[in-house]
Design a protein around this motif. Structure first.
Motif, mmCIF file in Angstrom:
data_model
loop_
_atom_site.group_PDB
_atom_site.id
_atom_site.type_symbol
_atom_site.label_atom_id
_atom_site.label_comp_id
_atom_site.label_asym_id
_atom_site.label_seq_id
_atom_site.Cartn_x
_atom_site.Cartn_y
_atom_site.Cartn_z
ATOM 1 N N ARG A 21 33.471 41.893 34.435
ATOM 2 C CA ARG A 21 34.788 42.413 34.792
ATOM 3 C C ARG A 21 35.689 41.278 35.249
ATOM 4 O O ARG A 21 35.231 40.294 35.847
ATOM 5 N N ARG B 232 37.971 38.887 37.195
ATOM 6 C CA ARG B 232 37.951 38.542 38.623
ATOM 7 C C ARG B 232 39.182 39.100 39.352
ATOM 8 O O ARG B 232 39.073 39.590 40.485
ATOM 9 N N GLY C 12 40.930 41.754 38.890
ATOM 10 C CA GLY C 12 40.953 43.198 39.119
ATOM 11 C C GLY C 12 39.824 43.693 39.992
ATOM 12 O O GLY C 12 39.662 44.915 40.159
ATOM 13 N N TRP C 13 39.022 42.779 40.545
ATOM 14 C CA TRP C 13 37.863 43.159 41.357
ATOM 15 C C TRP C 13 38.161 42.837 42.813
ATOM 16 O O TRP C 13 38.368 41.686 43.183
ATOM 17 N N LYS C 14 38.201 43.887 43.665
ATOM 18 C CA LYS C 14 38.605 43.715 45.061
ATOM 19 C C LYS C 14 37.416 43.603 46.018
ATOM 20 O O LYS C 14 37.602 43.282 47.192
ATOM 21 N N LYS C 15 36.215 43.838 45.527
ATOM 22 C CA LYS C 15 35.040 43.798 46.402
ATOM 23 C C LYS C 15 34.419 42.400 46.397
ATOM 24 O O LYS C 15 34.975 41.456 45.832
ATOM 25 N N ASP D 176 32.710 39.336 45.279
ATOM 26 C CA ASP D 176 32.606 38.855 43.902
ATOM 27 C C ASP D 176 31.165 38.779 43.429
ATOM 28 O O ASP D 176 30.901 38.843 42.225
ATOM 29 N N GLN E 20 29.117 41.022 43.592
ATOM 30 C CA GLN E 20 28.781 42.338 43.053
ATOM 31 C C GLN E 20 29.621 42.701 41.817
ATOM 32 O O GLN E 20 29.559 43.837 41.341
ATOM 33 N N ARG E 21 30.358 41.743 41.291
ATOM 34 C CA ARG E 21 31.160 42.012 40.089
ATOM 35 C C ARG E 21 30.230 42.191 38.892
ATOM 36 O O ARG E 21 29.457 41.286 38.564
ATOM 37 N N ARG F 220 26.161 40.046 38.079
ATOM 38 C CA ARG F 220 26.415 39.837 36.653
ATOM 39 C C ARG F 220 25.349 38.955 36.012
ATOM 40 O O ARG F 220 25.050 39.102 34.822
#
Length: 285
Positions: free
Chosen positions: A149, A151, A153-156, A158, A160-161, A193
């Motif tokens: 996903r 980077r 658009g990922w707010k948690k 990183d 756990q992306r 990932r």
């Protein structure tokens, strides 16, 4: 528009004692290496292993890649054949091979005799190229994780992306590629990932997986990476090491190989023997 090349793959299979595996095709009355056409959607590496098994009954694992062959067929099209040096896993006995219309003889042939028996000049050239590479090697596969996903658009956290659908498909397609190089252990960044990228392989094969914070983008440690790479090079088995694009230069520096750009899901196969790098190749899933 000129028609596409016919794509095929095979292997120069060797064993101790200086022998090479040759096959005889009754249709053409020729002696050559085991090889065959790719199935639709099949990766060339997987095709090489499959074709050797189908034509000889032997299960092989691949070593260094050889220069591809390209020659014109009788109908005017060109044939492109990718080759690897290979070794048999398990028994190399061909006495029980059952002849058929495609391959009626499979024989281990002494190296110099094989040079005389091979029908085509391009096969003799391939055999010459394979000679200095015929000693058994191990592989350390340096793998960049599959497509993840974005980077931005990922707010948690990183770490756990996750992979996207394309990355999951890349991970699935890696299974026969890693198996082709006899990978028996996975070493990966602890980020999700990377773990997801090697999961299909370890789930399919049952081989162990070990995670490392030292391989993550956030906690990468040059000292830890050097220690891990040295241990894997000395382990006597083949492994995969999965990490991130920013960490790859440190891994390759530890291996003392030139830096290469790996796309998501791509891998650098480092063939080594007694701690020395013999050859490298980049493969895409």
């Amino acid at each position: 528009m000129e028609p596409r090349d016919v794509r095929a793959a095979g292997a120069v299979v060797t064993r101790k004692g200086g022998e090479v595996l040759l096959v005889h095709r009754p249709k053409y009355d020729d002696w050559s290496f085991p090889k065959g056409k790719l199935d639709p959607g099949e990766h060339v590496v997987a095709a090489a292993v499959r074709e050797v098994a189908e034509e000889t009954g032997l299960d092989v694992r691949l070593g260094p890649a050889l220069a591809p062959q390209r020659y014109r067929l009788s109908g005017g099209r060109w044939k492109h054949v990718d080759y690897w040096v290979a070794r048999v896993v398990g028994s190399d006995d061909v006495s029980r091979y059952r002849p058929n219309d495609e391959i009626d003889r499979v024989e281990w042939v002494e190296w110099k005799a094989a040079m005389r028996r091979l029908t085509y000049p391009h096969d003799r050239e391939t055999l010459l190229e394979a000679e200095p590479l015929r000693r058994k090697t191990r592989a350390l596969v340096v793998l960049r994780h599959g497509k993840a996903r974005a980077r931005g658009g990922w707010k948690k956290d990183d770490r756990q992306r996750p992979l996207v659908q394309l990355g999951e498909a890349q991970a699935q397609r890696l299974v026969p590629l890693l198996a082709a190089f006899d990978v028996t252990a996975a070493h990966t960044s602890s980020s999700l990932r990377c773990v997801q990228t090697v999961t299909p392989y370890v789930d399919t094969t049952g081989w162990p997986v070990k995670t490392y914070d030292d391989l993550t983008e956030e906690d990468a440690s040059a000292e830890g990476i050097l220690d891990l790479v040295d241990a894997l090079m000395d382990s006597g088995s083949s492994s995969v090491l999965c990490t991130h694009r920013p960490v790859l230069p440190t891994v390759l520096d530890a291996l003392r190989v030139p830096d290469v750009k790996l796309e998501p899901g791509a891998m650098l196969v480092v063939h080594h023997r007694k701690g020395r790098v013999v050859a490298t190749e980049v493969l895409h899933p």
